[in-house]
Design an enzyme around this catalytic site. Structure first.
Site, PDB file in Angstrom:
ATOM      1  N   LYS A 166       0.855  -1.202   0.000  1.00  0.00           N
ATOM      2  CA  LYS A 166       0.000   0.000   0.000  1.00  0.00           C
ATOM      3  C   LYS A 166       0.875   1.230   0.000  1.00  0.00           C
ATOM      4  CE  LYS A 166      -4.540   0.800   0.437  1.00  0.00           C
ATOM      5  NZ  LYS A 166      -5.589  -0.176   0.113  1.00  0.00           N
ATOM      6  N   ALA A 198     -17.553   3.367  -5.013  1.00  0.00           N
ATOM      7  CA  ALA A 198     -18.114   2.067  -4.623  1.00  0.00           C
ATOM      8  C   ALA A 198     -19.462   2.195  -3.916  1.00  0.00           C
ATOM      9  CB  ALA A 198     -17.116   1.328  -3.742  1.00  0.00           C
ATOM     10  N   GLY A 199     -19.607   3.201  -3.055  1.00  0.00           N
ATOM     11  CA  GLY A 199     -20.861   3.374  -2.303  1.00  0.00           C
ATOM     12  C   GLY A 199     -22.041   3.655  -3.232  1.00  0.00           C
TER      13      GLY A 199
HETATM   14  N1  GLU Z   1      -7.382   0.144  -3.156  1.00  0.00           N
HETATM   15  C1  GLU Z   1      -8.177  -1.005  -3.478  1.00  0.00           C
HETATM   16  C2  GLU Z   1      -8.218  -1.962  -2.300  1.00  0.00           C
HETATM   17  O1  GLU Z   1      -8.046  -1.573  -1.173  1.00  0.00           O
HETATM   18  C3  GLU Z   1      -7.741  -1.656  -4.783  1.00  0.00           C
HETATM   19  C4  GLU Z   1      -6.351  -2.209  -4.796  1.00  0.00           C
HETATM   20  C5  GLU Z   1      -5.880  -2.686  -6.170  1.00  0.00           C
HETATM   21  O2  GLU Z   1      -6.667  -2.708  -7.085  1.00  0.00           O
HETATM   22  O3  GLU Z   1      -4.705  -3.036  -6.230  1.00  0.00           O
HETATM   23  O4  GLU Z   1      -8.524  -3.113  -2.451  1.00  0.00           O
END
Ligand code: GLU
Length: 431
Positions: free
Chosen positions: A106, A222-223
């Site tokens: 992340k 998403a919401g």
């Molecule tokens: N940020 C999104 C998650 O928390 C997507 C992560 C991604 O597609 O790599 O799942």
């Protein structure tokens, strides 16, 4: 009851209890307790007034036993090392739950991006890549969107990476625009994954969707999408909110109309929409009341879908939650203390690592398309997403049934076992 104060402590509490349920060597536990790499940089970019702004930027790489690190980058004033470490750990679990060949990572920048102009946002996004380009790569660590990061931002980042490395690298980042290596279906993927899992759960529990009252906290990508999918499928959406507040109607709201209204009237500042769903006056809806985000969580509903921030359901309000089912579209919305209280009450929680895994699953499809040069149809994306997420749900459900666990406990069991299986065959952590 034990309390957990930081996002990392909260995420780790779920990991640590799962590590005690499956048999692990101490050396394996040690490996999983800490990220493999932490990259912290100071990035700097030019503001419109010519001054230089410096910011803290992070990329945390938790585990890559099963494949390259994978996970989004968030731009948020509260993004710090503790939070990014927590989210990287949850990504390792998430990619393993759905069985896609990635590990977990992340990124984050401590910034309020809504205060930047579009030009400043672009320069900051490019500065992030300048500082972190050696840590990422199509076979190494693949970022994606997260809170406040959009397809446009992914395009700037890919472009900067390609410029600086002199390569063609569609696989370096996912969640890109369709015009520049994105995948059809990536936009709506998080909500769609959650929708498939919820529908399957309702079938198993013999609860018809049409009889259900649903409250959704958060009207971002998403919401808004999950509210529209559930509305179209016949559920009654009784409450919706965004960061400015929410609206409630016993008779049901029309999220499609609200989305249209928000798109039309919401001011766009930089890359961000600043309109609000709670402006009922202008929506001219009868029998609609306003409510706060806190009140929304406690409203009369059957299904509650937190789709905004983490740690919104805690020991303080868990007892007041009336929903029978919680679908965690946000990452980490339920604290470990609240998780225990709700589970004892018999509330079924579809945990974040499963409920919102549709996003990273379609990111995987985008990465595969980037590496192969292939382009999938919307039908193929949908079909494969449904297949992968329902397999994950069934694996988790069987583990839960076999061992008498909650869906969260079972998800962490299944995921950790898969990560450790990969670590063992690679000969990691056993000496
Ligand atoms: N940020 C999104 C998650 O928390 C997507 C992560 C991604 O597609 O790599 O799942």
């Amino acid at each position: 009851m034990q309390t957990f104060n930081t996002p990392y402590e909260r995420a780790m509490s779920f990991v640590v209890s799962a590590m005690d349920r499956i048999t692990l060597l101490d050396s394996e536990k040690d490996m999983l307790r800490q990220p493999q790499n932490i990259v912290q940089k100071e990035i700097s970019f030019k503001k419109d007034d010519g001054s230089e702004q410096k910011l803290h930027a992070y990329r945390v790489q938790h585990n890559n036993a099963r494949g390259p690190y994978k996970g989004g980058i968030r731009f948020h004033p509260a993004a710090d090392l503790e939070e990014v470490k927590a989210l990287a750990t949850l990504m390792s679990i998430k990619t393993a739950v759905v069985g896609i060949p990635f590990g977990g990572g992340k990124g984050g920048v401590t910034v309020d991006p809504k205060k930047l102009s579009k030009g400043e946002l672009e320069r900051m996004s490019r500065a992030y890549i300048t500082a972190l380009k050696d840590a990422i790569g199509p076979q190494k660590d693949i970022p994606a969107p997260d809170v406040n990061t959009t397809a446009q931002i992914m395009a700037w980042m890919r472009d900067e990476y390609e410029k600086q490395t002199g390569t063609f690298a569609p696989g370096v980042i996912t969640g890109k625009p369709l015009a520049y290596g994105g995948s059809v279906g990536r936009d709506g993927a998080t909500a769609k994954g959650a929708f498939f899992v919820l529908k399957e759960l309702l079938d198993i529990e013999a609860l018809p969707l049409r009889d259900l009252k649903v409250a959704v906290q958060g009207f971002g990508n998403a919401g808004a999408e999950i509210a529209m999918l559930l509305h179209n499928a016949g559920a009654t959406i009784v409450a919706l909110s965004d960061s400015q507040g929410g609206i409630y109607s016993k008779e049901g709201l029309d999220p499609i109309r609200i989305k249209k209204y928000k798109d039309k009237t919401g001011a766009v500042h930089g890359e961000y929409c600043t309109g609000s769903v709670c402006d009922i006056e202008k929506l001219k809806m009868d029998q609609t009341e306003t409510l706060t985000n806190e009140q929304l969580l406690e409203c009369e509903c059957d299904v509650l879908i937190p789709s905004a921030l983490d740690n919104v359901i805690t020991a303080e309000n868990a007892k007041k939650i009336k929903a029978k089912i919680i679908v965690e579209i946000a990452n980490g919305p339920v604290s470990p203390e609240a998780d225990e209280i709700l589970s004892k009450k018999g509330v079924i929680i579809i945990p974040d690592v499963l409920a919102n895994a549709g996003g990273v699953t379609v990111s995987y499809f985008e990465w595969v398309q980037g590496l192969s040069g292939d382009q999938w149809t919307a039908e193929k994306v949908d079909h494969d997403l449904e297949r992968i997420i329902l397999k994950a749900f069934n694996d988790v459900r069987h583990e839960a049934k076999r061992k008498g666990l909650t869906l969260r406990e079972a998800s962490f069991n299944v995921a950790l076992q898969r990560i450790v299986d990969a670590m063992r065959v690679r000969g990691w952590g056993n000496h």
